[in-house]
Design a protein around this motif. Sequence first.
Motif, PDB file in Angstrom:
ATOM      1  N   ALA A 194       0.851  -1.187   0.000  1.00 24.52           N
ATOM      2  CA  ALA A 194       0.000   0.000   0.000  1.00 24.52           C
ATOM      3  C   ALA A 194       0.887   1.237   0.000  1.00 24.52           C
ATOM      4  O   ALA A 194       2.084   1.162   0.292  1.00 24.52           O
ATOM      5  N   VAL A 195       0.309   2.359  -0.336  1.00 30.43           N
ATOM      6  CA  VAL A 195       1.030   3.622  -0.309  1.00 30.43           C
ATOM      7  C   VAL A 195       0.124   4.710   0.235  1.00 30.43           C
ATOM      8  O   VAL A 195      -1.067   4.756  -0.073  1.00 30.43           O
ATOM      9  N   VAL A 196       0.687   5.555   1.087  1.00 34.30           N
ATOM     10  CA  VAL A 196      -0.004   6.749   1.574  1.00 34.30           C
ATOM     11  C   VAL A 196       0.918   7.923   1.305  1.00 34.30           C
ATOM     12  O   VAL A 196       2.065   7.939   1.755  1.00 34.30           O
ATOM     13  N   ALA A 197       0.442   8.881   0.545  1.00 29.35           N
ATOM     14  CA  ALA A 197       1.292  10.002   0.163  1.00 29.35           C
ATOM     15  C   ALA A 197       0.436  11.246  -0.039  1.00 29.35           C
ATOM     16  O   ALA A 197      -0.790  11.177  -0.102  1.00 29.35           O
ATOM     17  N   THR A 198       1.105  12.366  -0.139  1.00 25.65           N
ATOM     18  CA  THR A 198       0.459  13.595  -0.581  1.00 25.65           C
ATOM     19  C   THR A 198       0.194  13.469  -2.081  1.00 25.65           C
ATOM     20  O   THR A 198       0.919  12.756  -2.791  1.00 25.65           O
ATOM     21  N   ASP A 199      -0.831  14.142  -2.568  1.00 29.31           N
ATOM     22  CA  ASP A 199      -1.041  14.238  -4.013  1.00 29.31           C
ATOM     23  C   ASP A 199       0.058  15.151  -4.551  1.00 29.31           C
ATOM     24  O   ASP A 199      -0.119  16.372  -4.657  1.00 29.31           O
ATOM     25  N   ASN A 200       1.191  14.564  -4.878  1.00 25.27           N
ATOM     26  CA  ASN A 200       2.374  15.348  -5.219  1.00 25.27           C
ATOM     27  C   ASN A 200       2.257  16.066  -6.553  1.00 25.27           C
ATOM     28  O   ASN A 200       2.852  17.124  -6.748  1.00 25.27           O
ATOM     29  N   THR A 201       1.500  15.493  -7.483  1.00 25.84           N
ATOM     30  CA  THR A 201       1.287  16.185  -8.753  1.00 25.84           C
ATOM     31  C   THR A 201       0.523  17.491  -8.520  1.00 25.84           C
ATOM     32  O   THR A 201       0.884  18.538  -9.071  1.00 25.84           O
ATOM     33  N   LYS A 202      -0.488  17.427  -7.672  1.00 27.67           N
ATOM     34  CA  LYS A 202      -1.234  18.647  -7.362  1.00 27.67           C
ATOM     35  C   LYS A 202      -0.358  19.631  -6.595  1.00 27.67           C
ATOM     36  O   LYS A 202      -0.450  20.847  -6.807  1.00 27.67           O
ATOM     37  N   ALA A 203       0.480  19.124  -5.698  1.00 26.34           N
ATOM     38  CA  ALA A 203       1.373  20.006  -4.948  1.00 26.34           C
ATOM     39  C   ALA A 203       2.278  20.780  -5.898  1.00 26.34           C
ATOM     40  O   ALA A 203       2.463  22.000  -5.769  1.00 26.34           O
ATOM     41  N   ALA A 353      -9.930  -1.403   1.037  1.00 24.96           N
ATOM     42  CA  ALA A 353     -10.597  -0.947  -0.186  1.00 24.96           C
ATOM     43  C   ALA A 353      -9.743   0.028  -0.975  1.00 24.96           C
ATOM     44  O   ALA A 353      -9.779   0.052  -2.203  1.00 24.96           O
ATOM     45  N   ARG A 354      -8.964   0.850  -0.281  1.00 20.13           N
ATOM     46  CA  ARG A 354      -8.133   1.851  -0.957  1.00 20.13           C
ATOM     47  C   ARG A 354      -6.679   1.717  -0.486  1.00 20.13           C
ATOM     48  O   ARG A 354      -6.234   2.461   0.390  1.00 20.13           O
ATOM     49  N   PRO A 355      -5.923   0.767  -1.047  1.00 20.05           N
ATOM     50  CA  PRO A 355      -4.529   0.596  -0.606  1.00 20.05           C
ATOM     51  C   PRO A 355      -3.625   1.750  -1.026  1.00 20.05           C
ATOM     52  O   PRO A 355      -2.513   1.868  -0.528  1.00 20.05           O
ATOM     53  N   SER A 356      -4.082   2.581  -1.956  1.00 14.18           N
ATOM     54  CA  SER A 356      -3.342   3.782  -2.334  1.00 14.18           C
ATOM     55  C   SER A 356      -4.172   4.991  -1.935  1.00 14.18           C
ATOM     56  O   SER A 356      -5.284   5.178  -2.441  1.00 14.18           O
ATOM     57  N   ARG A 357      -3.625   5.781  -1.031  1.00 16.35           N
ATOM     58  CA  ARG A 357      -4.360   6.953  -0.560  1.00 16.35           C
ATOM     59  C   ARG A 357      -3.480   8.191  -0.690  1.00 16.35           C
ATOM     60  O   ARG A 357      -2.315   8.180  -0.269  1.00 16.35           O
ATOM     61  N   TYR A 358      -4.036   9.235  -1.288  1.00 16.83           N
ATOM     62  CA  TYR A 358      -3.284  10.460  -1.529  1.00 16.83           C
ATOM     63  C   TYR A 358      -4.001  11.634  -0.864  1.00 16.83           C
ATOM     64  O   TYR A 358      -5.171  11.899  -1.153  1.00 16.83           O
ATOM     65  N   LEU A 359      -3.302  12.310   0.021  1.00 14.30           N
ATOM     66  CA  LEU A 359      -3.864  13.421   0.766  1.00 14.30           C
ATOM     67  C   LEU A 359      -3.733  14.714  -0.036  1.00 14.30           C
ATOM     68  O   LEU A 359      -2.730  14.935  -0.728  1.00 14.30           O
ATOM     69  N   THR A 360      -4.732  15.567   0.076  1.00 12.22           N
ATOM     70  CA  THR A 360      -4.793  16.784  -0.737  1.00 12.22           C
ATOM     71  C   THR A 360      -3.972  17.906  -0.121  1.00 12.22           C
ATOM     72  O   THR A 360      -4.175  18.266   1.037  1.00 12.22           O
TER      73      THR A 360
END
Length: 376
Positions: A194-203, A353-360
């Motif tokens: 799984a991955v948890v990260a910031t939405d780096n493209t949006k950043a 359900a969401r193993p990849s989560r990106y924070l805004t």
Amino acid sequence: MICGLPQWHIAYGEAMAEPGRVPALTRAAVVLQAIGDTGRPITLAELTELTGFPKSSVMGICHALTDESLLARGADGTYVLGSRLFELASTARAQSWPIYDIGFSYPVAESFFVAEVEALHSEADRLGARLHVHAAKEDKANQSRQILEFVSAGVDLILIEPVATEGLEAACARARAARIPVVALGSAVSGADAVVATDNTKAGFLAGSALAAALDGRGRVAVVGGIPITANSDRIAGFLAAISPHPRIEVVATSYGELDAQSGRRAAKEILAAHAVVDGFFAANDQIAIGISRVLRSRRLLVPIVGVDGARGAVEEIRAGGPIIATATQDPAALVRAAMNIGVALHSGARVARPSRYLTPRLIDVHNAARYEPWG
């Protein structure tokens, strides 16, 4: 059933009538689920649209949940999940499938990673678990070896802030064979569960838009990236997407290095030596931006810099008038909490359900820096 809740008629809307159910409690659960699924601060109007409930009902539910610290209301009127909800979630985790040992491997003792370690200590203490922390010193072989050491030690959960997107697959496969979940934190990595990260493209896009506005759509800019992970490449991609509608903005230099201020200083000196005119800088993180800023200030150059992180040093420069003029935020504590939630669920054998989560992320600049509480 969706996430343990009944199927709704419209969006999250009204639940089908069932004997013995308490409508107010059902609606409160729907509101909490909607905010959790959105993954960002949400307005009352958005909640009303998502749930399909009357606005007055949503307002009353939000007020009641806020009073109980199950929701928190921001100064701008938006709602996020509250501290009491995280405490309850942590208690539930601890009561189900206990975690005794957590391994964390991260690139280097840069301020963002230090903040993550601090947050992980808090999470481990809450679970009554032992935290084992190792710095990979931005070396892929070191990080791979550390993952294998965690596997040999029999930890229950492995978290990694990857030093590279590729090259850790064999170590992650060993962890999977031992039924130890591996959660990538901050950036995706091949082989993790799984991955948890910031939405780096949006950043990167937010930072690029801020620089384009500061330059009035024209100028020669330099891009200073970090280590070869998706977080950095995504930020650069977002930055380039933001400036692409401005044909008079030209990228004259692109440099890569580490993630610290020293790397930023070195890149700035090299770029300024090679180019007589540079009108703006994009830095892949705030420590790089701070290093660039030191060089510019020493030369009395009024050149705007934008970065990513929302770190205290960068925000203080924004408040003081530059050269750093904007930063797109990351929240190390929120990233850690989300990673732990997914990791503990995987450890218990649950299907996530969401193993990849990106924070805004959001942009911090001169207009809102005074109200923003930075980390670090």
